[in-house]
Design a protein around this motif. Sequence first.
Motif, short mmCIF file in Angstrom:
data_model
loop_
_atom_site.label_atom_id
_atom_site.label_comp_id
_atom_site.label_asym_id
_atom_site.label_seq_id
_atom_site.Cartn_x
_atom_site.Cartn_y
_atom_site.Cartn_z
N LYS A 88 1.05 -1.17 -0.15
CA LYS A 88 0.17 -0.29 0.56
C LYS A 88 1.20 0.92 0.11
CE LYS A 88 -3.55 -2.09 2.33
NZ LYS A 88 -4.52 -1.85 3.09
N ILE A 89 2.26 1.31 0.27
CA ILE A 89 2.97 2.14 0.24
C ILE A 89 3.95 2.75 -0.86
CG2 ILE A 89 4.15 3.43 2.28
CD1 ILE A 89 3.37 2.42 4.47
N LYS A 130 -1.06 0.29 11.07
CA LYS A 130 -1.18 1.56 9.80
C LYS A 130 0.36 2.76 10.45
CE LYS A 130 -3.80 2.02 13.95
NZ LYS A 130 -3.66 0.80 14.62
N LEU A 133 -9.32 3.40 -0.16
CA LEU A 133 -8.76 2.83 -1.49
C LEU A 133 -9.23 1.75 -2.33
CD1 LEU A 133 -4.95 2.71 0.65
CD2 LEU A 133 -5.76 4.56 -0.77
N TYR A 178 -5.18 -3.45 -3.82
CA TYR A 178 -5.13 -2.91 -2.19
C TYR A 178 -6.27 -2.77 -1.79
CZ TYR A 178 -0.62 -5.45 -3.61
OH TYR A 178 0.18 -5.84 -4.09
N GLY A 237 -8.15 -0.89 2.43
CA GLY A 237 -7.45 0.15 3.11
C GLY A 237 -8.15 1.63 2.82
N LEU A 283 -6.81 6.16 3.43
CA LEU A 283 -6.37 6.86 3.14
C LEU A 283 -6.71 8.21 4.21
CD1 LEU A 283 -3.64 8.34 2.15
CD2 LEU A 283 -5.05 8.69 0.92
N PHE A 293 -0.72 12.29 5.96
CA PHE A 293 -1.23 11.70 5.71
C PHE A 293 -0.98 9.53 6.67
CE2 PHE A 293 0.68 14.12 2.16
CZ PHE A 293 -0.42 14.71 1.60
N SER A 294 -2.21 9.46 6.30
CA SER A 294 -2.18 8.03 7.16
C SER A 294 -2.93 7.25 6.12
CB SER A 294 -2.94 8.22 8.36
OG SER A 294 -2.90 6.98 9.46
N LEU A 295 -2.27 5.57 6.38
CA LEU A 295 -3.19 4.30 5.83
C LEU A 295 -3.62 3.78 6.75
CD1 LEU A 295 -0.12 4.00 2.91
CD2 LEU A 295 -2.85 4.80 2.69
N GLU A 345 -6.25 0.23 7.93
CA GLU A 345 -7.21 -0.73 6.98
C GLU A 345 -8.76 -0.43 7.03
OE1 GLU A 345 -7.90 -5.61 7.74
OE2 GLU A 345 -6.52 -4.45 9.31
N SER A 347 -8.12 3.94 14.46
CA SER A 347 -7.71 4.81 13.65
C SER A 347 -6.99 6.20 13.75
CB SER A 347 -7.84 3.99 12.48
OG SER A 347 -8.73 4.62 12.28
#
Length: 251
Positions: free
Chosen positions: A76-77, A126, A152, A156, A158, A160, A177-179, A181, A187
Amino acid sequence: MFNNREAVLTVVKNYNIQRNAEYRMLESDSLKYHYRCKQFTIGCPWSLHMALRYNLNYWQPSYRKIWMEKQKAIAKIYGDWEESYNRISALLQALQECLPGTIHECIVVPYYNVNMIDREWSWFDKVFWPFPLCIEAFKHCKPFVSVDGTHLYGKYKGMLLIAMAQDGNNNILPIAFSLVEFETTESWSFFLSNLRQHVTPQPGILIISDRSQVIRANLNAPHSGWHPPSAYHAYCIWHMASNFNSRFKSA
């Protein structure tokens, strides 16, 4: 090993009844099942992948699936980089070296092989990051920040989470930003606390969001740092108008 899919469903159901827990089905078709405890995002490690072995005609845990989940999480990253999961700390450090001053907060959780913790591995959970130029630019922007989350799509999944500011010419500037689930209390707490600490420590900041109960609960938490007079909360009028039009289509 199980002879048929009904046996898989029965065992999962009975196991969760015994432990007084609830699970959710993330994936299900004629070839595989993926279950996870509903409390997975707040610490419960229970997760099960089952796959049908055509040549042997029975169901068994899919260890390949577990490995693929690890790859998907880090991809994802960083994209499809082989072995990148084991080197996540080094990759984040490389980001700091390319952009000095980059802040990152990465959370991992224990990885379980069946019922045993495998200390050689960890699950990516995360990550939060702001770019240093965005942090510096925000000092010259209007004193408010908007936060929102989006799904997203594509290979993949999740969420954002993103924080945005606005400069004097009304241009939009993403600042953090943060990814994650899922869009959960945990979160959002992770994102908002890091946002306040690393990007928006200025007093009197206005934070704008939709009417999410999860966001509001985090902002109202005793030690969130988002209380007046240090910070103020307002609802996004665009979200309110959109919700009104969705509910009252004939109005």
